[in-house]
Design an enzyme around this catalytic site. Structure first.
Site: not given
Ligand code: PEP
Ligand code: MG
Length: 933
Positions: A652, A125, A894, A809-812, A874, A596, A807, A490, A788, A360, A46, A127, A116
């Site tokens: 995969r 709103g 990618y 696999g950042t989940n695992d 992925c 998958r 690739s 899942h 992974e 603003r 402001k 503060m 103000r």
């Molecule tokens: C992962 O682990 O990032 C992955 C893509 O494989 P999934 O989720 O199937 O284990």
């Molecule tokens: Mg995995």
């Protein structure tokens, strides 16, 4: 505002600030300001824009802004002003008085000010603000005489006492509003505006008695003291609960602090030629280029907010005050051109004179953001005239447009969402797994979900957690709610792939499937009752909320095209079926980064064969089952390759814990025990006995760390061999049909040792070459691995000797780096986020410090061995904007994410490239192109 001849008065005469004191106060008045837009961090949004507008010659009431540095000194100094602050405030006040020719506390012509808040980012709103400061028992009389409007003066005073007592003295506003309501009833006044001077005077007396009773002190009569209390109260409002909560939700830092702006009051409640309003330079909902806003005649700003009277559309100002309207139109056009963005402007008209109180960047829907960004490029609003080359100028304008849209907000445009105007109270909350919303009848049994869906009923499948067995039910349902599981469980992964509404890990939800109900706190929801899931917020709501449909506008397509052209980190999709692949292409995915293959087995007609494969007692029996699966796999791959028509596809090989495909142990045991007790149906009894024994043999204490990934492919090579054959037969078949097919990228999951990689690669090469030879078509392939397991990242240089691509696999990788189970994090995550033990869910936002370091190491070591090693991601992070930016920075080729996230990833990737330019993506020489005669 009313003007008067300036005269001297000792009270507000300021001492000069000492030479080495920081500058805490920035003035703005009559076309000249100390600050500008550049000082947002110091003056708040402001304050800095008031300074900027003053310098532009826009009519802004004079004032000054106290910096966020002053707030920092105050809050670190135990709520005491830093040395020199108050002297500078008084000096600022003296300049303000000189500018308007009025004095604070003057008995004849008093200056009134507003105080103000103003943070660096808008916190609407959250503060506090004090209006009409400077009124007391003497100045109210002066104001009444001077304006010849007694009602106006007493109305301002009662408003001031209410707001000041609420903000600075801690007396809740409700207490004053109750007295006001009583006064209105006694005077038979319908609205506040109907209350005349005499009852208002009596009301003020009552208000003052209330203050005396609550605080033991009279209402502060000394204007400089009022000012000091108000400034401190605004400083303190930075740590009020609502402001702290807002910052937590919007991820704003706690140490920014607020600036305080003190401004001469202008009055919209001085009669029929006065008023107040808010306007937008474009429609904030649709983005359409039309002047949009509301206006209230004879009112102060708080009347608009309080909704006591219904404001009129801005167009009516044209009839009532045409000159003011024309001036406002000219100013709003000028402000939009100046800021190159849609503006949200507050203004007041005092007796026919226009004042701008704030401008603003206007908040807008995602649809409006996209339309405005694209149209502003077309209108040349983003053109930088200093850039002479026309195409360069256009590129810069497009880059500005790309930066104007929040990637995550595109969610709103891709799936059905809850109407933002809907009011509701959730009965439970879980983790927001997908952005989509859904309404349907609660059902607990997946098969029942399928039956009801066939009758065209909308259902919400509610489970403790889901398993592959539930997939048909999940698919049939509008949405899925689970009481357990995290964002990569899942349920979440599968629902996300479909763009389906999903809330997981709702710990408050107690599912009592046998009773046909779930409990959420005190609410009991029975099967058949309607609920709404808000996948974007994780909320579960009783009843049907209104939903809004996604719209893919021409502007959206345009923005997506620009994003693709600007990106160097490409975007692929995680897709498991031909339908997913087509959806991915619709959103311009440049390939599939993850199929998958276990998801291809989830269909009803395939699960029994998979079960047969798992139950097989020996290799021969297993091969028989595997051979029956081959045609299904081949057909799906043919569909996918055809849909992708020449774009790359990474497949995969199988990676599920096998027991997931078996029936529920409890159900098997129950039936087995029943038959045992009754001594009937010996054949079924024997069959169940074998299943029971197999489940017991397969069950693992930690399935996520168990017999899965390449471990499965190594112990049961016939499964991977069948998959490789199916992939290559499909690729050759598609090529034969004359469809373009890129060499399939065959990916081995969960490798952690060189021996695992070598074993699976050799097997893949053997089977692929054999198949291609048999098919007699020249199709190449490449063999790569997922990274992974942390060990894989550490030995990436050695793995790269045997892998054509990586690739992540950042989940695992997240699961194994943190040691947080993907399926159980929901138990403690809400607590961790609440207490800031974690700033984000690491399964949603990539942990750049830890998991990211492993990724950096993996890429660096991998490319040490193979300079052109193709690298992607992925895991679910591939569609999350901050994670995409990280992937760009570390040099990935990618990112791959669910089809519905693809546009978000494109925009995030383009923004990353604009922020940190990188050369175009590396050549694809790593793909091995084998030729067969
Ligand atoms: C992962 O682990 O990032 C992955 C893509 O494989 P999934 O989720 O199937 O284990
Ligand atoms: Mg995995």
């Amino acid at each position: 505002m009313p003007r008067a001849t300036p005269h001297r008065r000792a009270r507000t005469k300021a001492p000069r600030p000492a030479a080495r004191q920081p500058k805490y106060v920035y003035s703005f008045a009559n076309g000249k300001a100390d600050g500008s837009s550049a000082l947002r961090h110091l003056l708040g949004g402001k304050g800095c824009e008031l300074a900027e507008m003053t310098n532009l010659g826009v009519p802004v009431p004079p004032g000054f802004t106290i910096t966020t540095d002053a707030w920092a000194g105050y809050s670190s100094g135990g709520r005491k002003h830093p040395a020199g602050l108050w002297g500078q405030v008084l000096a600022g006040m003296a300049r303000l008085e000189a500018a308007v020719g009025l004095k604070l506390g003057d008995a004849a012509k008093p200056l009134l000010v507003s105080v103000r808040s103003g943070a660096r980012a808008s916190m609407p709103g959250m503060m506090d603000t004090v209006l009409n400061l400077g009124l007391n028992d003497r100045t109210v009389i002066g104001l009444a005489r001077w304006t010849k409007n007694e009602r106006f003066a007493w109305d301002c005073y009662r408003r001031f006492i209410t707001i000041f007592s609420d903000v600075a003295l801690g007396i809740e506003r409700r207490a004053f509003e109750d007295l006001l309501d009583r006064a209105k009833a006694a005077a038979h006044a319908k609205t506040d505006a109907d209350l005349q001077a005499e009852p208002l005077k009596a009301l003020v007396a009552e208000f003052k008695r209330l203050v005396q009773a609550r605080t033991g002190q009279p209402f502060p009569q000394d204007p400089p003291e009022q000012l000091k209390l108000a400034v401190n109260a605004v400083f303190d409002s930075w740590v009020a609960k609502k402001a702290v909560d807002y910052r937590r939700i919007h991820r704003l830092p706690d140490d920014w602090g607020t600036a305080v702006t003190v401004m001469a009051m202008v009055f919209g409640n001085l009669g029929e030629r006065s008023g107040t309003g808010v306007c937008f330079t474009r429609d904030p909902s649709s983005g359409e280029r039309r002047f949009f806003g509301e206006f209230l005649i004879n009112a102060q700003g708080e009347d608009v907010v309080a909704g006591i009277r219904t404001p009129q559309p801005i167009a009516t100002l044209k009839d009532s005050m045409p000159d003011v309207y024309d001036e406002l139109v000219a100013i709003k056009d000028r402000l939009e051109r100046h800021y190159h963005d849609m503006q949200d402007i507050e203004f007041t008209v005092q007796e026919g004179r226009l004042f701008i109180l704030q401008t603003r960047s206007g908040k807008r829907t995602a649809a409006a953001a996209v339309r405005i960004a694209v149209e502003m490029v077309r209108e040349g609003l983003f053109d930088d005239r200093r850039v002479k080359n026309a195409s360069e100028r256009r590129d810069t304008a497009i880059h500005t447009a790309l930066q104007r849209v929040e990637p995550a907000s595109l969610n709103q445009l891709l799936v059905k969402t809850v109407d933002p105007r809907a009011q509701y109270t959730p009965i439970a909350r879980g983790l927001a797994a997908t952005p989509a919303a859904a309404v349907g009848k609660v059902v607990f049994d997946p098969e029942k979900a399928v039956e009801m869906a066939l009758r065209e009923e909308h259902v919400i499948l509610v489970r403790h957690e889901t398993s592959p067995e539930d997939v048909a039910g999940m698919h049939a349902a509008q949405g899925v709610l689970t009481s357990r599981g995290g964002l990569t469980s899942h349920a979440a992964v599968v629902a996300r792939g479909w763009g389906k509404s999903c809330v997981v890990g709702a710990g408050d939800v107690i599912v009592e499937e046998e009773q046909g109900l779930f409990r959420a706190g005190r609410t009991v929801v029975r099967e058949g009752q309607v609920v709404t899931l808000n996948g974007a917020t994780g909320e579960v709501v009783m009843g049907a909320l209104p939903l809004v449909d996604p719209k893919l506008s021409a502007e959206f397509r345009q923005l997506l095209d620009w994003a693709r052209a600007a990106s160097t980190t490409k975007v692929r999709a995680n897709a498991d079926t031909p339908a997913d692949a087509s959806k991915a292409r619709e959103f311009e995915a440049e390939g599939i980064g993850l199929v998958r293959t276990e998801h291809m087995f989830f269909k009803e007609d395939r699960i029994p064969i998979v079960r047969e494969m798992i139950m097989a007692r020996d290799e021969q029996a297993r091969r028989k089952a595997v051979d029956r699966l081959l045609p299904f796999q081949r057909e799906d791959f043919i569909g996918i390759f055809t849909a992708m028509n020449g774009f790359p596809v990474t497949i995969r090989l199988l990676d599920p814990p096998l027991h997931e495909f078996l029936p529920s142990y409890r159900e098997v045991l129950e039936e087995y025990t029943r038959l045992d007790a009754l001594g009937i149906n010996p054949a079924r009894h024997q069959e169940l006995g074998a299943i029971k024994a197999r489940i017991e043999a397969l069950v693992e204490a930690n399935p996520m760390l168990g017999h899965r990934g390449c471990r499965l492919g190594i112990t049961f090579p016939e499964i991977y061999e069948m998959q490789v054959r199916a992939i290559m037969e499909a690729a050759c078949e598609v090529a034969k049909r004359g469809v373009q097919v890129k060499p399939p990228e065959i990916m081995i999951p969960l490798t952690g040792t060189v021996a695992e990689m070598k074993f699976t690669r050799d097997m893949t090469v053997r089977m692929a070459d054999k198949t291609v030879g048999e098919m007699g078509v020249k199709v190449g392939y490449s063999v790569g691995t997922m990274i992974e397991v942390p060990r894989a990242a550490l030995i990436a240089d050695k793995l790269a000797d045997h892998a054509d691509f990586f690739s992540f696999g950042t989940n695992d990788l997240t699961q194994m780096t943190f040691g947080y189970s993907r399926d159980d994090i929901g138990k403690f995550l809400p607590f961790y986020l609440e207490r800031k033990v974690l700033t984000d869910d690491p399964f949603a936002v990539l942990d750049q410090e830890g998991v990211g370091e492993l990724i950096r190491i993996g890429i660096e070591r991998g490319r040490r061995t193979k300079k052109d090693l193709k690298v992607g991601i992925c895991g679910e992070h591939g569609g999350e904007p901050a994670s995409v930016e990280f992937c760009h920075r570390v040099g990935m080729d990618y990112v791959s994410c669910s089809p519905y996230m693809v546009p978000i990833a494109w925009l995030a990737s383009a923004q990353a490239q604009i922020k940190e330019p990188r050369r175009a993506a590396r050549p694809r020489s790593a793909v091995r192109r084998k030729r067969h005669a």
